[in-house]
Enzyme design. Structure first.
Site, PDB file in Angstrom:
ATOM      1  N   LYS A  58       0.832  -1.217   0.000  1.00  0.00           N
ATOM      2  CA  LYS A  58       0.000   0.000   0.000  1.00  0.00           C
ATOM      3  C   LYS A  58       0.860   1.258   0.000  1.00  0.00           C
ATOM      4  CE  LYS A  58      -1.716   1.869   3.937  1.00  0.00           C
ATOM      5  NZ  LYS A  58      -1.680   3.322   4.132  1.00  0.00           N
ATOM      6  N   ASN A  59       1.817   1.324   0.921  1.00  0.00           N
ATOM      7  CA  ASN A  59       2.534   2.590   1.083  1.00  0.00           C
ATOM      8  C   ASN A  59       3.516   2.868  -0.057  1.00  0.00           C
ATOM      9  OD1 ASN A  59       1.019   3.205   3.287  1.00  0.00           O
ATOM     10  ND2 ASN A  59       2.538   2.546   4.796  1.00  0.00           N
ATOM     11  N   ARG A 102      -4.658  10.372   3.512  1.00  0.00           N
ATOM     12  CA  ARG A 102      -3.475  11.060   3.982  1.00  0.00           C
ATOM     13  C   ARG A 102      -2.416  11.182   2.880  1.00  0.00           C
ATOM     14  NH1 ARG A 102      -1.825  14.364   7.820  1.00  0.00           N
ATOM     15  NH2 ARG A 102       0.421  14.372   7.796  1.00  0.00           N
ATOM     16  N   CYS A 105      -5.500   8.273   8.624  1.00  0.00           N
ATOM     17  CA  CYS A 105      -5.513   7.815  10.015  1.00  0.00           C
ATOM     18  C   CYS A 105      -5.118   8.939  10.953  1.00  0.00           C
ATOM     19  CB  CYS A 105      -4.548   6.628  10.186  1.00  0.00           C
ATOM     20  SG  CYS A 105      -5.136   5.117   9.429  1.00  0.00           S
ATOM     21  N   ARG A 109      -0.289  15.616  12.821  1.00  0.00           N
ATOM     22  CA  ARG A 109       0.551  15.027  11.761  1.00  0.00           C
ATOM     23  C   ARG A 109       1.109  16.164  10.922  1.00  0.00           C
ATOM     24  NH1 ARG A 109      -2.024   9.462   9.494  1.00  0.00           N
ATOM     25  NH2 ARG A 109       0.009   9.396   8.503  1.00  0.00           N
ATOM     26  N   PRO A 110       2.221  16.748  11.388  1.00  0.00           N
ATOM     27  CA  PRO A 110       2.751  17.940  10.723  1.00  0.00           C
ATOM     28  C   PRO A 110       3.379  17.630   9.366  1.00  0.00           C
ATOM     29  CG  PRO A 110       4.224  17.229  12.482  1.00  0.00           C
ATOM     30  CD  PRO A 110       3.060  16.296  12.504  1.00  0.00           C
ATOM     31  N   ILE A 111       3.509  18.680   8.531  1.00  0.00           N
ATOM     32  CA  ILE A 111       4.209  18.515   7.247  1.00  0.00           C
ATOM     33  C   ILE A 111       5.344  19.537   7.125  1.00  0.00           C
ATOM     34  CG2 ILE A 111       2.253  17.484   6.003  1.00  0.00           C
ATOM     35  CD1 ILE A 111       1.894  20.299   4.661  1.00  0.00           C
ATOM     36  N   ASP A 112       5.831  19.998   8.295  1.00  0.00           N
ATOM     37  CA  ASP A 112       6.887  21.025   8.267  1.00  0.00           C
ATOM     38  C   ASP A 112       8.132  20.555   7.513  1.00  0.00           C
ATOM     39  OD1 ASP A 112       6.821  19.373  10.786  1.00  0.00           O
ATOM     40  OD2 ASP A 112       8.841  20.204  10.955  1.00  0.00           O
ATOM     41  N   GLN A 113       8.463  19.279   7.619  1.00  0.00           N
ATOM     42  CA  GLN A 113       9.683  18.799   6.945  1.00  0.00           C
ATOM     43  C   GLN A 113       9.494  18.724   5.422  1.00  0.00           C
ATOM     44  OE1 GLN A 113      12.642  18.342   8.740  1.00  0.00           O
ATOM     45  NE2 GLN A 113      11.283  19.302  10.235  1.00  0.00           N
ATOM     46  N   ASP A 155       3.671   0.547  12.204  1.00  0.00           N
ATOM     47  CA  ASP A 155       2.445   0.016  11.607  1.00  0.00           C
ATOM     48  C   ASP A 155       2.164  -1.429  12.032  1.00  0.00           C
ATOM     49  OD1 ASP A 155       2.167   2.461  10.403  1.00  0.00           O
ATOM     50  OD2 ASP A 155       2.884   1.819   8.437  1.00  0.00           O
ATOM     51  N   ARG A 205      -9.318   0.143   3.578  1.00  0.00           N
ATOM     52  CA  ARG A 205      -8.440   1.119   2.927  1.00  0.00           C
ATOM     53  C   ARG A 205      -7.108   0.474   2.555  1.00  0.00           C
ATOM     54  NH1 ARG A 205      -6.676   5.146   6.792  1.00  0.00           N
ATOM     55  NH2 ARG A 205      -5.000   5.057   5.295  1.00  0.00           N
TER      56      ARG A 205
HETATM   57  C1  EPZ Z   1       4.055   6.903   6.673  1.00  0.00           C
HETATM   58  O1  EPZ Z   1       3.296   8.012   7.166  1.00  0.00           O
HETATM   59  C2  EPZ Z   1       3.076   5.775   6.501  1.00  0.00           C
HETATM   60  N1  EPZ Z   1       2.063   6.173   5.542  1.00  0.00           N
HETATM   61  C3  EPZ Z   1       2.444   5.419   7.834  1.00  0.00           C
HETATM   62  O2  EPZ Z   1       1.673   4.241   7.640  1.00  0.00           O
HETATM   63  C4  EPZ Z   1       3.554   5.089   8.854  1.00  0.00           C
HETATM   64  O3  EPZ Z   1       2.984   4.917  10.130  1.00  0.00           O
HETATM   65  C5  EPZ Z   1       4.588   6.205   8.910  1.00  0.00           C
HETATM   66  O4  EPZ Z   1       5.074   6.518   7.576  1.00  0.00           O
HETATM   67  C6  EPZ Z   1       5.797   5.852   9.762  1.00  0.00           C
HETATM   68  O5  EPZ Z   1       6.394   4.680   9.274  1.00  0.00           O
HETATM   69  C7  EPZ Z   1       2.344   6.110   4.249  1.00  0.00           C
HETATM   70  O6  EPZ Z   1       3.415   5.703   3.808  1.00  0.00           O
HETATM   71  C8  EPZ Z   1       1.254   6.505   3.323  1.00  0.00           C
HETATM   72  P1  EPZ Z   1       6.199  10.141   8.730  1.00  0.00           P
HETATM   73  P2  EPZ Z   1       3.931   9.469   7.162  1.00  0.00           P
HETATM   74  O7  EPZ Z   1       6.248  11.419   7.974  1.00  0.00           O
HETATM   75  O8  EPZ Z   1       4.799   9.601   5.978  1.00  0.00           O
HETATM   76  C9  EPZ Z   1       6.749  13.332  12.284  1.00  0.00           C
HETATM   77  C10 EPZ Z   1      -0.207   2.878   7.706  1.00  0.00           C
HETATM   78  O9  EPZ Z   1      -0.799   2.364   8.670  1.00  0.00           O
HETATM   79  N2  EPZ Z   1       6.778  14.346  11.211  1.00  0.00           N
HETATM   80  O10 EPZ Z   1       7.312   9.163   8.559  1.00  0.00           O
HETATM   81  O11 EPZ Z   1       2.821  10.435   7.349  1.00  0.00           O
HETATM   82  C11 EPZ Z   1       5.372  12.714  12.446  1.00  0.00           C
HETATM   83  O12 EPZ Z   1       4.544  13.498  13.273  1.00  0.00           O
HETATM   84  C12 EPZ Z   1       0.250   4.305   7.755  1.00  0.00           C
HETATM   85  O13 EPZ Z   1       0.016   2.278   6.643  1.00  0.00           O
HETATM   86  C13 EPZ Z   1       7.115  15.640  11.516  1.00  0.00           C
HETATM   87  O14 EPZ Z   1       7.357  15.978  12.668  1.00  0.00           O
HETATM   88  O15 EPZ Z   1       4.810   9.406   8.476  1.00  0.00           O
HETATM   89  C14 EPZ Z   1       5.711  11.362  13.034  1.00  0.00           C
HETATM   90  O16 EPZ Z   1       5.882  11.500  14.412  1.00  0.00           O
HETATM   91  C15 EPZ Z   1      -0.265   5.027   8.946  1.00  0.00           C
HETATM   92  N3  EPZ Z   1       7.150  16.559  10.500  1.00  0.00           N
HETATM   93  C16 EPZ Z   1       7.067  11.020  12.397  1.00  0.00           C
HETATM   94  O17 EPZ Z   1       7.578  12.250  11.895  1.00  0.00           O
HETATM   95  C17 EPZ Z   1       6.885  16.235   9.214  1.00  0.00           C
HETATM   96  O18 EPZ Z   1       6.948  17.122   8.345  1.00  0.00           O
HETATM   97  C18 EPZ Z   1       7.006  10.031  11.238  1.00  0.00           C
HETATM   98  O19 EPZ Z   1       6.061  10.486  10.274  1.00  0.00           O
HETATM   99  C19 EPZ Z   1       6.550  14.913   8.910  1.00  0.00           C
HETATM  100  C20 EPZ Z   1       6.509  13.981   9.926  1.00  0.00           C
END
Ligand code: EPZ
Length: 427
Positions: free
Chosen positions: A22-23, A93, A117, A122-126, A305, A397
């Site tokens: 999926k991812n 998402r 989910c 769930r920030p996108i600052d990075q 996950d 999903r």
């Molecule tokens: C991906 O989400 C996966 N989704 C998630 O899987 C998975 O839980 C996650 O990675 C971690 O492995 C998809 O691939 C579609 P992240 P993503 O950005 O990309 C923080 C599932 O069940 N962060 O790696 O949204 C954030 O808050 C789903 O299949 C920032 O601080 O996760 C978190 O604590 C749910 N700033 C950590 O980083 C940012 O700009 C990891 O988030 C981005 C993230």
């Protein structure tokens, strides 16, 4: 509305085959926007998230054809606008990957903030930091992100947090930028490597994916391609844990065992036998389950996950286990549901303490999110009596044919339609 009804107690035996990841799919499908030709994508999982992202691309003008149940052909050339509206993206998402892909193609992306989910903030600052480093400016207003650049130019980007989403989005924006982009502290998940391989098959120059430094040398043109998505690590892990929880002997096919190492290691620590083959793993569990401690980490650490599914497994193990969820601020909403089945789990912030119990007892519960829903199925499979799971749209999903796959290995699970007056009809 659909509901799952499970009668617990059956041990699981036989074979289950894993679908495409999926991812990876939800990154690779939007990545096709960058091509100047048709992308044929194989081993696409037949799940709602894919249906949604394919629909979004169609609404934006792309021609998206289902060639067979696991192959999509995408011609992105008819897309003429870099806008993805809230109506289009709010259901998932991962629609934030449209930002990177549209920015890479049009040097502009206007994308509504997505749904998906809910694990707290769930920030996108990075993601935005990455786009800015490539020379884009952005504006966040009314839930819409508007990112634009005259010319994207490669740069060094150090991620303050290891983020899958930010790594993907920066890769998508950088593949056609001028010069060299270096992402440091990049995510290393298998789907990052899969996306890099897909982009390279289109003619991109992406190196180092799977390590924490990814180097992307921009190219001016990306071609259509044919590409097959990797198997889903988390779907595989879910069936492995289900077999361990219910007991029995199950072989999980179409997997990459290397991607499952952290899951295998924890199952073995708990007393489960895991045999690895080239493209399969066999799970055998006859004896008692031992307690163990788990800390979720970015890949190659233990995947967040898989945290809910393992919490269920630990809830029927001997002794007290501790789970530390270090990736998400809050991913324990399902614990209230699990307690309804008799599990003894207490949560304090990121830590869950699980006292193993002799048995779980069936009850009505709901799927609070995708993996939590999968965990509820596993709980239902081991619980005495009947467990009813509502809000299963979360599960569908991300898991292809989950009811049918579990039935095929001996689980007593069925799907029912529930009407508003709450009469239900079995199918
Ligand atoms: C991906 O989400 C996966 N989704 C998630 O899987 C998975 O839980 C996650 O990675 C971690 O492995 C998809 O691939 C579609 P992240 P993503 O950005 O990309 C923080 C599932 O069940 N962060 O790696 O949204 C954030 O808050 C789903 O299949 C920032 O601080 O996760 C978190 O604590 C749910 N700033 C950590 O980083 C940012 O700009 C990891 O988030 C981005 C993230």
């Amino acid at each position: 509305m659909d509901r799952f009804i499970i009668t617990g107690g059956n041990r699981l035996f036989g074979d289950v085959s894993i679908s495409g990841a999926k991812n990876a799919a939800v990154a690779i499908i939007p990545a096709a926007i960058l091509a100047d030709g048709v992308c044929r994508i194989e081993n696409v999982p037949n799940i709602n998230d894919v249906t949604i992202i394919a629909r979004i691309l169609r609404q934006m003008g792309a021609e998206v054809k289902s060639v067979n149940h696991s192959t999509l052909e995408i011609d992105p050339r008819p897309i003429v606008s870099p806008v993805a509206s809230y109506e289009q993206v709010h259901q998932m998402r991962a629609s934030y990957y449209l930002m990177g892909a549209l920015l890479g193609r049009f040097s502009r992306a206007v994308v509504a903030m997505p749904g998906g989910c809910d694990f707290g903030v769930r920030p996108i600052d990075q993601h935005l930091k990455g786009f800015a480093a490539l020379g884009a400016s952005y504006n966040l207003e009314g839930g819409i992100v508007d990112v634009k650049a005259d010319q994207l130019t490669g740069n060094n980007i150090y991620l303050d947090v290891v983020s899958v989403g930010a790594t993907v989005n920066i890769m998508l924006a950088a593949v056609k930028a001028r010069g060299l982009t270096v992402i440091e502290n990049a995510a290393k998940e298998p789907h990052i490597v899969d996306l890099a391989n897909f982009l390279n098959s289109m003619g991109a120059d992406v190196r180092g994916a799977g390590t924490d430094v990814i180097k992307i040398r921009g190219v001016s043109h990306l071609e259509g391609t044919t590409y097959s998505i990797i198997p889903d690590q988390i779907e595989a892990g879910t069936y492995m844990v289900a077999a361990a929880a219910a007991g029995g002997d199950v072989t999980v096919h179409n997997v990459i065992p290397k991607h499952l190492e952290s899951i295998t290691a924890k199952l073995e620590e708990m007393g489960v036998t895991v045999e690895e083959y080239d493209e399969a793993v066999r799970i055998v569990r006859d004896g008692p389950l031992n307690k163990c401690n788990i800390k979720t980490m970015p890949h190659p650490g233990f995947p967040t996950d898989m945290q809910p599914q393992f919490t269920v497994l630990l809830s029927i193990a001997n002794g007290t286990s501790i789970v530390n969820e270090s990736v998400w601020d809050y991913r324990y909403r399902y614990v209230d549901e699990l307690r309804r089945l008799g599990a003894q789990v207490s949560v304090d912030g990121k830590i869950a303490v699980i006292e193993g119990v002799k048995e779980l007892v069936g009850a009505p519960v709901r799927a609070t999110d995708l993996r939590a829903g999968a965990a509820m199925i596993i709980a239902g499979l081991v619980a005495r009596g009947t467990t009813q799971i509502d809000e299963v749209e979360h599960i569908e999903r991300g898991y292809e044919n989950i009811v049918e796959k579990f039935q095929a290995i001996g689980a007593d699970i069925r799907r029912t339609f529930v009407y508003e007056n709450s009469n239900s009809k079995a199918i």
